[in-house]
Design an enzyme around this catalytic site. Structure first.
Site, short mmCIF file in Angstrom:
data_model
loop_
_atom_site.label_atom_id
_atom_site.label_comp_id
_atom_site.label_asym_id
_atom_site.label_seq_id
_atom_site.Cartn_x
_atom_site.Cartn_y
_atom_site.Cartn_z
N ASP A 1 -32.21 -29.48 -25.15
CA ASP A 1 -33.21 -28.44 -25.38
C ASP A 1 -33.12 -27.35 -24.32
O ASP A 1 -32.86 -27.61 -23.15
CB ASP A 1 -34.60 -29.09 -25.35
CG ASP A 1 -35.72 -28.11 -25.59
OD1 ASP A 1 -35.81 -27.56 -26.69
OD2 ASP A 1 -36.50 -27.86 -24.64
N GLU B 1 -28.94 -26.29 -27.67
CA GLU B 1 -29.82 -25.22 -28.14
C GLU B 1 -29.69 -24.09 -27.12
O GLU B 1 -30.38 -24.07 -26.11
CB GLU B 1 -31.27 -25.68 -28.25
CG GLU B 1 -32.15 -24.60 -28.86
CD GLU B 1 -33.61 -24.66 -28.40
OE1 GLU B 1 -34.45 -24.03 -29.05
OE2 GLU B 1 -33.89 -25.32 -27.39
#
Length: 560
Positions: free
Chosen positions: A409, A462
């Site tokens: 993330d 990401e």
């Protein structure tokens, strides 16, 4: 009662009773004396009389009080062996094992690798682990807290009294350790830490395998040994499923809210295996991507502010249940990807923040170590022990739970020192630039270790900027990820689909621009949770027109 001349100075006795002695193992327990005899000193708060007993209950020797109601000692002609303590206070009597009679569990090689920052199986030596040690069953606790003056294990088993189980320091590694006989999986515990300034704080275990359900904050001892996996065929064949040219269709899911059970509670791992797994498989998906299931304190964060990186969240059950869920996924032909959040962590008092009284896991300077957008702290990726902690955590999920991938993330927030900061709110790197060189080195090391030890797994980034080589191998100068989320494609195409039909002819570039760079990375095209939060609404509701037109647009978009 035996008469024993005290070899402890008054200040040593005071320090043991106050729980401020840095090395109680040097005084308590059995010690051979200069004359060849043995002396046993025991700390038994609340006792008025203590007898040294053999394992079968037979008395070895009465113990003389060194300090009434606390410290007792006995002299013996020979090594007492695996003794126990029989204590009495008025009419109350109890028997206990002395944790200070046991030697260390952690080996010298483990100490060296921990200090060096190269211990890739950190969860096998730190945390709370049920084991058999020197013939006794119990739990060994070990935690890294190098700046602490004293570390104790506390829980219901000792009345949350930090004086009772003060831990042993292991060389120069900064690790404190203790084996406590008689304890079993399921107990709650924390570490009571006395810092250099004399302040005491209670901390959850950074390597705990379980945690209490929030808002409770204690760690829970879990036994994760000896899993009996039945997914050998899946594991043997998954590398072919993860090739860049293999078809992959991922179902992203927030498990606690996917469906609700009784009284609105989240489903358990076993219930999810029964309901979610066949549902996703029937829809034709190849993988589930689990929004973070590492333990977190605040439901509203959806798991993106983790506080227990080694613990599957207690909201859904324990580690064994999670293993059964993963096995069910593999049995149905579904891979499992974990949203792995190592870009930041919350400031909750029981977590990693100023763990031993210092900025241990984070940076001291907020210009390097604080995310203003999320009010969270940033890991100090340049500290070898912290980097090792995170790399070992990645391997832990792949090895202990057979996960098939890690989606990292907020990679962009890790790569840039000036991420979401104004001038003067960040510090440049050693070369004067804005790149976070330490974070880059960490991501490269993580990817190297993951693909070296688990070549069939995959890592996904990401990453929302134009950083070059995100999915390029490390030995070719890249970050080493297997895949990268194409955030630009998602934003562009959703903007296009939100335009009124008559206006779209002016915005066709939003649909075609992605092809200009489509083959510069191993891209995954995401339509993620980020696009339906904060009032954005569902993708359907972004489409213009009447309901039948919106559904037609949605079908066309999904087909595209």
């Amino acid at each position: 009662m035996a008469t024993v001349a005290s070899t402890l100075r008054p200040e040593e006795i005071d320090a043991i009773l106050a729980g401020t002695h840095a090395n109680p193992f040097s005084l308590l327990g059995p010690h051979r004396q200069a004359d060849g005899r043995w002396r046993v000193i025991a700390h038994v708060p609340g006792a008025e009389a203590v007898t040294l007993t053999a394992p079968d209950g037979g008395a070895l020797a009465p113990m003389a009080p060194l300090r009434a109601g606390a410290l007792f000692a006995a002299d013996l002609a020979s090594d007492p062996g695996p003794y126990r303590l029989s204590a009495r206070q008025g009419t109350a009597a109890w028997t206990l094992d002395d944790p200070y009679r046991f030697g260390p569990v952690l080996g010298a090689q483990d100490e060296h690798f921990i200090a060096e920052g190269t211990h890739l199986r950190l969860w096998q030596v730190l945390g709370a682990r049920p084991c058999t040690h020197e013939g006794a069953s119990g739990v060994v606790f070990a935690v890294w807290a190098p700046a602490a003056r004293r570390v104790s294990v506390v829980g219901d088993f000792n009345g949350w009294d930090g004086r009772r189980h003060v831990m042993r320091w292991r060389g120069s590694s900064g690790v404190a350790e203790i084996f406590i006989p008689g304890l079993e999986a399921g107990i709650t515990y924390k570490y009571e830490i006395l810092d250099a300034a004399g302040h005491i704080c209670l901390k959850a275990d950074p390597v705990a395998f379980g945690a209490e359900h929030p808002p409770a904050t204690a760690s829970v001892v879990r036994d994760i040994r000896g899993a009996d996996w039945t997914d050998g065929d899946w594991m043997a064949g998954r590398a072919a499923r993860h090739r860049p040219d293999a078809p992959i269709s991922i179902y992203e899911v927030h498990l606690p809210s996917w469906q609700r059970g009784d009284r609105g509670r989240p489903l358990s791992w076993d219930a999810l295996a029964e309901r979610l797994v066949p549902y996703a498989a029937d829809l034709g998906f190849t993988h589930l991507e689990l929004m973070p299931i590492t333990e977190y304190p605040f439901d509203g964060s959806w798991g993106y502010q983790p506080i227990g990186l080694f613990a599957p969240t207690s909201r859904l059950g324990g580690p064994d249940g999670f293993r059964r869920f993963v096995a069910a996924c593999h049995g149905a032909g579904l891979g499992v990807i974990l949203d792995w959040v190592v870009g930041h962590f919350p400031t909750d008092a029981h977590g990693l923040a100023r763990f031993d009284g210092t900025a241990l896991y984070e940076h001291e300077d907020p210009r390097e170590g604080f995310h203003q957008d999320w009010n969270t702290l940033i890991f100090n990726y340049g500290r070898r022990e912290v980097q090792n902690y995170l790399v070992a955590n990645a391997l832990y999920w792949l090895e202990e739970f057979h996960l098939d991938g890690l989606r990292v993330d907020a990679v962009a927030s890790m790569l840039y020192r000036d991420y979401s900061r104004k001038a003067g709110e960040w510090l440049p790197n050693a070369q004067g630039g804005r790149e976070n060189l330490e974070a880059i080195a960490f991501l490269q090391r993580m990817n190297r270790e993951v693909y070296a030890h688990h070549p069939g797994a995959m890592t996904l980034a990401e990453e929302s900027t134009a950083w070059p080589g995100v999915s390029r191998p490390v030995h070719h100068g890249g970050l080493g990820f297997g895949f990268k989320w194409n955030m630009g494609w998602m934003n562009d195409t959703l903007r296009y689909m939100g335009e009124e039909h008559e206006h779209r002819r002016h915005h066709h570039n939003l649909m075609t621009f992605g092809l200009i760079y489509a083959f510069s990375e191993h891209f995954i095209l995401p339509l993620s949770h980020d696009e339906v939060v904060h009032g954005k609404g569902s993708i359907l509701n972004r489409m213009p027109g009447y309901d039948h037109e919106r559904f037609a647009n949605l079908r066309a978009y999904y087909a595209f």
